[in-house]
Design a protein around this motif. Sequence first.
Motif, PDB file in Angstrom:
ATOM      1  N   SER A  48       0.842  -1.204   0.000  1.00 13.92           N
ATOM      2  CA  SER A  48       0.000   0.000   0.000  1.00 13.92           C
ATOM      3  C   SER A  48       0.873   1.248   0.000  1.00 13.92           C
ATOM      4  O   SER A  48       1.948   1.269   0.610  1.00 13.92           O
ATOM      5  CB  SER A  48      -0.918   0.018   1.223  1.00 13.92           C
ATOM      6  N   GLN A  85      -1.601   8.561  -6.752  1.00 12.55           N
ATOM      7  CA  GLN A  85      -2.552   7.477  -6.976  1.00 12.55           C
ATOM      8  C   GLN A  85      -2.421   6.489  -5.834  1.00 12.55           C
ATOM      9  O   GLN A  85      -1.334   6.007  -5.536  1.00 12.55           O
ATOM     10  CB  GLN A  85      -2.270   6.788  -8.310  1.00 12.55           C
ATOM     11  N   SER A  86      -3.520   6.186  -5.144  1.00  9.63           N
ATOM     12  CA  SER A  86      -3.489   5.277  -4.005  1.00  9.63           C
ATOM     13  C   SER A  86      -4.782   4.488  -3.950  1.00  9.63           C
ATOM     14  O   SER A  86      -5.842   4.966  -4.368  1.00  9.63           O
ATOM     15  CB  SER A  86      -3.301   6.062  -2.697  1.00  9.63           C
ATOM     16  N   THR A  87      -4.702   3.283  -3.412  1.00 19.66           N
ATOM     17  CA  THR A  87      -5.905   2.485  -3.192  1.00 19.66           C
ATOM     18  C   THR A  87      -6.545   2.801  -1.848  1.00 19.66           C
ATOM     19  O   THR A  87      -7.631   2.289  -1.549  1.00 19.66           O
ATOM     20  CB  THR A  87      -5.570   0.984  -3.238  1.00 19.66           C
ATOM     21  N   VAL A 129      -8.590   0.785   3.182  1.00 22.65           N
ATOM     22  CA  VAL A 129      -8.726   0.695   1.734  1.00 22.65           C
ATOM     23  C   VAL A 129      -9.978   1.452   1.306  1.00 22.65           C
ATOM     24  O   VAL A 129     -11.040   1.337   1.943  1.00 22.65           O
ATOM     25  CB  VAL A 129      -8.822  -0.776   1.278  1.00 22.65           C
ATOM     26  N   THR A 157     -13.816   1.653  -4.987  1.00 22.19           N
ATOM     27  CA  THR A 157     -13.395   1.738  -6.381  1.00 22.19           C
ATOM     28  C   THR A 157     -14.607   1.912  -7.285  1.00 22.19           C
ATOM     29  O   THR A 157     -15.717   1.485  -6.953  1.00 22.19           O
ATOM     30  CB  THR A 157     -12.619   0.482  -6.824  1.00 22.19           C
ATOM     31  N   THR A 195     -10.128   1.773 -13.612  1.00 21.46           N
ATOM     32  CA  THR A 195     -10.428   1.577 -12.196  1.00 21.46           C
ATOM     33  C   THR A 195     -10.018   2.830 -11.450  1.00 21.46           C
ATOM     34  O   THR A 195      -8.829   3.186 -11.423  1.00 21.46           O
ATOM     35  CB  THR A 195      -9.686   0.369 -11.607  1.00 21.46           C
ATOM     36  N   ALA A 255      -9.576   4.345  -7.885  1.00 22.59           N
ATOM     37  CA  ALA A 255      -9.417   3.762  -6.551  1.00 22.59           C
ATOM     38  C   ALA A 255      -9.242   4.847  -5.493  1.00 22.59           C
ATOM     39  O   ALA A 255      -9.111   6.032  -5.804  1.00 22.59           O
ATOM     40  CB  ALA A 255      -8.227   2.811  -6.542  1.00 22.59           C
ATOM     41  N   GLY A 256      -9.242   4.405  -4.221  1.00 19.48           N
ATOM     42  CA  GLY A 256      -9.008   5.322  -3.108  1.00 19.48           C
ATOM     43  C   GLY A 256     -10.178   6.231  -2.795  1.00 19.48           C
ATOM     44  O   GLY A 256      -9.996   7.328  -2.273  1.00 19.48           O
ATOM     45  N   ASN A 269     -16.563  -2.122  -4.411  1.00 22.79           N
ATOM     46  CA  ASN A 269     -16.488  -1.684  -5.802  1.00 22.79           C
ATOM     47  C   ASN A 269     -17.865  -1.358  -6.356  1.00 22.79           C
ATOM     48  O   ASN A 269     -18.859  -2.015  -6.030  1.00 22.79           O
ATOM     49  CB  ASN A 269     -15.859  -2.773  -6.677  1.00 22.79           C
TER      50      ASN A 269
END
Length: 480
Positions: free
Chosen positions: A116, A161-163, A200, A203, A243, A245-246, A275
């Motif tokens: 991560s 950019q991060s999840t 987390v 998404t 996708t 994300a984050g 998601n």
Amino acid sequence: MAAASLIAGTVTTPDGPVFSGVGVQAYSEDGLSLAAATRTKPDGSYVLGGLVQGRYKLLISPSTTEWANQWHGKFATARSSPALFVGDGQTLSGINDVLSAKATISGNVTLPSADSHSDVSLIGPDGGVAGRSDVYGGTFMFGSLLPGTYTLQFNRDGSKQSTLEAQYYKGIPEASGPAGATPITIAAGQVSNINDTLRVGGTITGRINDANGAALATEIRAYTNDSRFVTRTVMSAADGSFTLAGLTTGNYLLSAGEDRTPVVEAAVATTAGQNTDVGVLQYPAGTRLPRFSDAPDGAQFFKEIQWMAVQSISTGWTEANGTRTYRPLQPVNRDAMAAFMYRLAGRPAFTPPATTPFADISTDNPFYKEIAWLAANGISTGWTEANGTKTYRPLQPVNRDAMAAFMYRLAGSPIFTAPPGTPFADIRTDSPFYNEVIWLAANGISTGWTESNGTKTYRPLLPVNRDAMAAFMYRSSIGS
């Protein structure tokens, strides 16, 4: 030609003594673009020269470890610091500042998984950004701070950019807004240890086609009209899939293309950790995405080159037959690198000096502004020749080791300690730019090569081609 404008004053300690070497920098009124820099003399005085008429904000950066960095007027960020107007040929004097003993905020972050990535932003008492940093090995630190009250934001830097979900200190989701953030108050000389656990995010997945039903590789944005949530951006793949994300729990709008055309009729509901698939979206007719004839769908780094075009970082060439080309295998020269860097930084406001800082760069050079901006911000220092002049060598290709240094400095020269053992067989720990090259690898911006004997190499003296440069810039801004 109008005479240069000057700003003059003193920097002292609370008890009155002065010392030399305190950095004083003049920035544009928005606090983003460096215009001039100097250091105090032994009597504590300074003169900032070479300015044009305009409004500036001053950053005071002591050279010793006991004093805090501060903006003129003893502010933690540029937002509240008064803008100083100086006219053509004017000397604005009496701009004095008194230093404060520093404070420190540091801490540990528990991440959901070892791979991560997290970033952390320090927000000052006035709501301005006092500092940004990536979280390395689960730790972070902000030093040389003015005493006061701050808040911490995790994963709210839209350029990363991060999840992981964007949140405030103590697990407060960004949906609570800045008013819900937990304050952190630190006194002079205090070190505040802050620990937190990150989650987390949600998404949004889907595909995007053009008006004829063909898949598109283009920029997709998830945003809110009131900017309550940080905007997330991603490039769709060659088959149109994407996708985002984050995401925090809430409702997002979606847009596509360099013109950021909305592509959903209603906001998309998301939940952290889950998601939401939006199916196939259509990019409206009547708009055209930039394309290069020599970088077709399926080409290596197609997505990254397409992103360079969408962001107007590279315009390419118009050939004799009217097609636009990118020339992906052509090495990047140092003048073009300056233009890429300036555009990647968002084209910050900058007035180049009337006198060139480099003997081989005239003020009418097509990239003079960008090269001067690179030098003013310490991203490129150039060379000092045998006759004492400074040169930039604009037509010289950029090697991969120098590119690492450019990218590291463009990122603000973040605090980073390279490991004692090198991950690349052709990079020693005493190699030039070792720290910058390892920072590049640690952030996934460059992966290097796996050779036939199984070793990893970086090939530091290999010129950077334009397709690889697109990949480096895309990864530094968006992620892999």
